[in-house]
Write a protein that holds these residues in place. Structure first.
Motif, PDB file in Angstrom:
ATOM      1  N   UNK A 220       0.804  -1.217   0.000  1.00 38.33           N
ATOM      2  CA  UNK A 220       0.000   0.000   0.000  1.00 38.33           C
ATOM      3  C   UNK A 220       0.842   1.275   0.000  1.00 38.33           C
ATOM      4  N   UNK A 221       2.156   1.109   0.037  1.00 39.97           N
ATOM      5  CA  UNK A 221       3.089   2.233  -0.013  1.00 39.97           C
ATOM      6  C   UNK A 221       2.766   3.279   1.063  1.00 39.97           C
ATOM      7  N   UNK A 222       2.518   2.797   2.265  1.00 41.62           N
ATOM      8  CA  UNK A 222       2.194   3.713   3.352  1.00 41.62           C
ATOM      9  C   UNK A 222       2.458   3.075   4.700  1.00 41.62           C
ATOM     10  N   UNK A 223       2.177   3.834   5.753  1.00 39.79           N
ATOM     11  CA  UNK A 223       2.445   3.389   7.111  1.00 39.79           C
ATOM     12  C   UNK A 223       1.141   3.157   7.867  1.00 39.79           C
ATOM     13  N   UNK A 224       1.166   2.142   8.722  1.00 36.76           N
ATOM     14  CA  UNK A 224       0.009   1.798   9.533  1.00 36.76           C
ATOM     15  C   UNK A 224       0.239   2.217  10.977  1.00 36.76           C
ATOM     16  N   UNK A 225      -0.835   2.252  11.746  1.00 36.48           N
ATOM     17  CA  UNK A 225      -0.781   2.624  13.153  1.00 36.48           C
ATOM     18  C   UNK A 225       0.091   1.657  13.948  1.00 36.48           C
ATOM     19  N   UNK A 226       0.008   0.377  13.587  1.00 42.48           N
ATOM     20  CA  UNK A 226       0.854  -0.654  14.164  1.00 42.48           C
ATOM     21  C   UNK A 226       1.274  -1.606  13.046  1.00 42.48           C
ATOM     22  N   UNK A 227       2.375  -2.318  13.206  1.00 43.57           N
ATOM     23  CA  UNK A 227       2.825  -3.240  12.162  1.00 43.57           C
ATOM     24  C   UNK A 227       1.712  -4.203  11.749  1.00 43.57           C
ATOM     25  N   UNK A 228       1.494  -4.305  10.446  1.00 36.48           N
ATOM     26  CA  UNK A 228       0.477  -5.203   9.921  1.00 36.48           C
ATOM     27  C   UNK A 228      -0.911  -4.613   9.848  1.00 36.48           C
ATOM     28  N   UNK A 229      -1.086  -3.368  10.299  1.00 35.23           N
ATOM     29  CA  UNK A 229      -2.404  -2.741  10.306  1.00 35.23           C
ATOM     30  C   UNK A 229      -2.737  -2.051   8.997  1.00 35.23           C
ATOM     31  N   UNK A 230      -3.837  -1.304   9.003  1.00 34.64           N
ATOM     32  CA  UNK A 230      -4.302  -0.602   7.808  1.00 34.64           C
ATOM     33  C   UNK A 230      -3.546   0.715   7.632  1.00 34.64           C
TER      34      UNK A 230
END
Length: 351
Positions: A220-230
């Motif tokens: 998704x070429x982005x960062x999530x709130x926690x690893x493996x999240x949305x």
């Protein structure tokens, strides 16, 4: 006229709203009126100019408000208005309040609802002000306080956690997991303290950057709130900013995710319930990225902020609608921090 007292690069050719300087001046005038006689700020506007009951989160709010003044060049290097910009005394009173409130164990966050947010924000504000405090006695006291604040942050990071969460922070200092929002603030606080000459283990900075990188979602070429999240717009902005600032060799995840920020702004509510928070991080992240990202993603945010400002210089308590963020003082401080990004005054945001 703004008084810019840090050594900063020129604004450059990146576009900004034509009324940016006026908006910042009016915002600071509004915020100055909200300061309590004891130096603190609350997230709500002062009732009829009087000091009411202070909120539990006054330390974090005061930290954010202090950063807003510092970001426009108003420093505490005089407790009179002569030499420090018009709001030097405001910054000085707020800094004194925070420094004097730090307990012996350094854990100032323990008195607020979300302890490690407060710990990080106060540390960041005090570290940024410390660099422009010329009086030896105040510098000595502030140095000692900063050392205690940093020790709490480093100890909270070192709590044993599962590998995915190692290197990050959560709401409480003994939490067994981590999230990107808390980790962003605490990592930036450590970087600011390190830049101010406070002893910070290099391994702590690297571990923080490693945790941020684990929140990256390649597909998704982005960062999530926690690893493996949305992946979300706000967390992507936080991840981009952190990786640009925490690692001299900027990791590829930062540039890759930065390129997606303009497209993430196209939704109706890209930052969900925390729009002012998201706008703050996105403008900072875009400033670290390319001119295209700035023009496509950050400039529209600045335009929106200037348009939404009310006649008294603050931002509405219910703006944007359906936000979960607290009060006009908080929103005005965060809006100011976004609007002053082009000034590049705060040392922590200068790559």
């Amino acid at each position: 006229m703004l008084v810019l007292l840090f050594a900063v690069p020129a604004r450059g050719d990146r576009p900004v709203p034509p009324k940016l300087d006026d908006a910042v001046e009016r915002a600071l005038a509004y915020l100055a009126k909200q300061q309590r006689d004891d130096g603190w700020f609350d997230h709500q506007q002062r009732p009829e100019g009087k000091d009411g009951d202070q909120s539990r989160n006054r330390r974090a709010i005061t930290g954010l408000t202090t950063l807003a003044f510092l970001s426009a060049g108003h420093t505490p290097d005089s407790r009179s208005a002569r030499d420090a910009g018009r709001y030097g005394p405001v910054v000085g009173k707020a800094l004194d309040a925070m420094v004097n409130a730090v307990p012996e164990d350094g854990y100032i966050g323990k008195l607020d609802e979300k302890p490690m947010y407060t710990q990080a924000i106060v540390t960041l504000a005090v570290a940024q002000a410390y660099g422009v405090e010329p009086r030896a006695d105040r510098r000595l006291k502030t140095h000692a306080v900063l050392t205690k604040l940093v020790e709490v942050i480093v100890a909270a990071q070192a709590v044993k956690k599962e590998p995915a969460f190692a290197g990050g922070w959560r709401y409480n200092r003994d939490a067994p997991d981590s999230d990107l929002s808390l980790s962003g603030w605490n990592a930036l606080a450590l970087r600011a303290a390190q830049d101010a000459g406070i002893k910070v283990p290099p391994t702590a900075i690297k571990a923080a950057a490693d945790f941020v990188a684990r929140c990256y979602q390649k597909e998704q070429r982005g960062f999530a709130y926690q690893p493996g999240g949305a992946v979300q717009a706000g967390t992507t902005s936080t991840g981009v900013l952190c990786l640009y600032l925490l690692d001299q060799n900027v990791r590829p995840e930062a540039a890759d995710a930065a390129g997606t920020l303009p497209s993430r702004m196209k939704g109706e509510k890209p930052f969900g319930e925390y729009p002012c928070y998201g706008m703050f991080y996105l403008t900072q992240a875009a400033a670290q990225a390319s001119d295209d990202v700035w023009t496509s993603a950050a400039k529209p945010i600045l335009d929106k902020l200037v348009k939404a400002q009310e006649g008294d210089g603050g931002w509405p308590a219910n703006w944007p609608a359906e936000s979960s963020e607290p009060g006009r003082v908080y929103r005005t401080a965060m809006a100011t921090l976004a609007l002053t990004v082009p000034y590049r005054v705060l040392p922590i945001y200068q790559r």
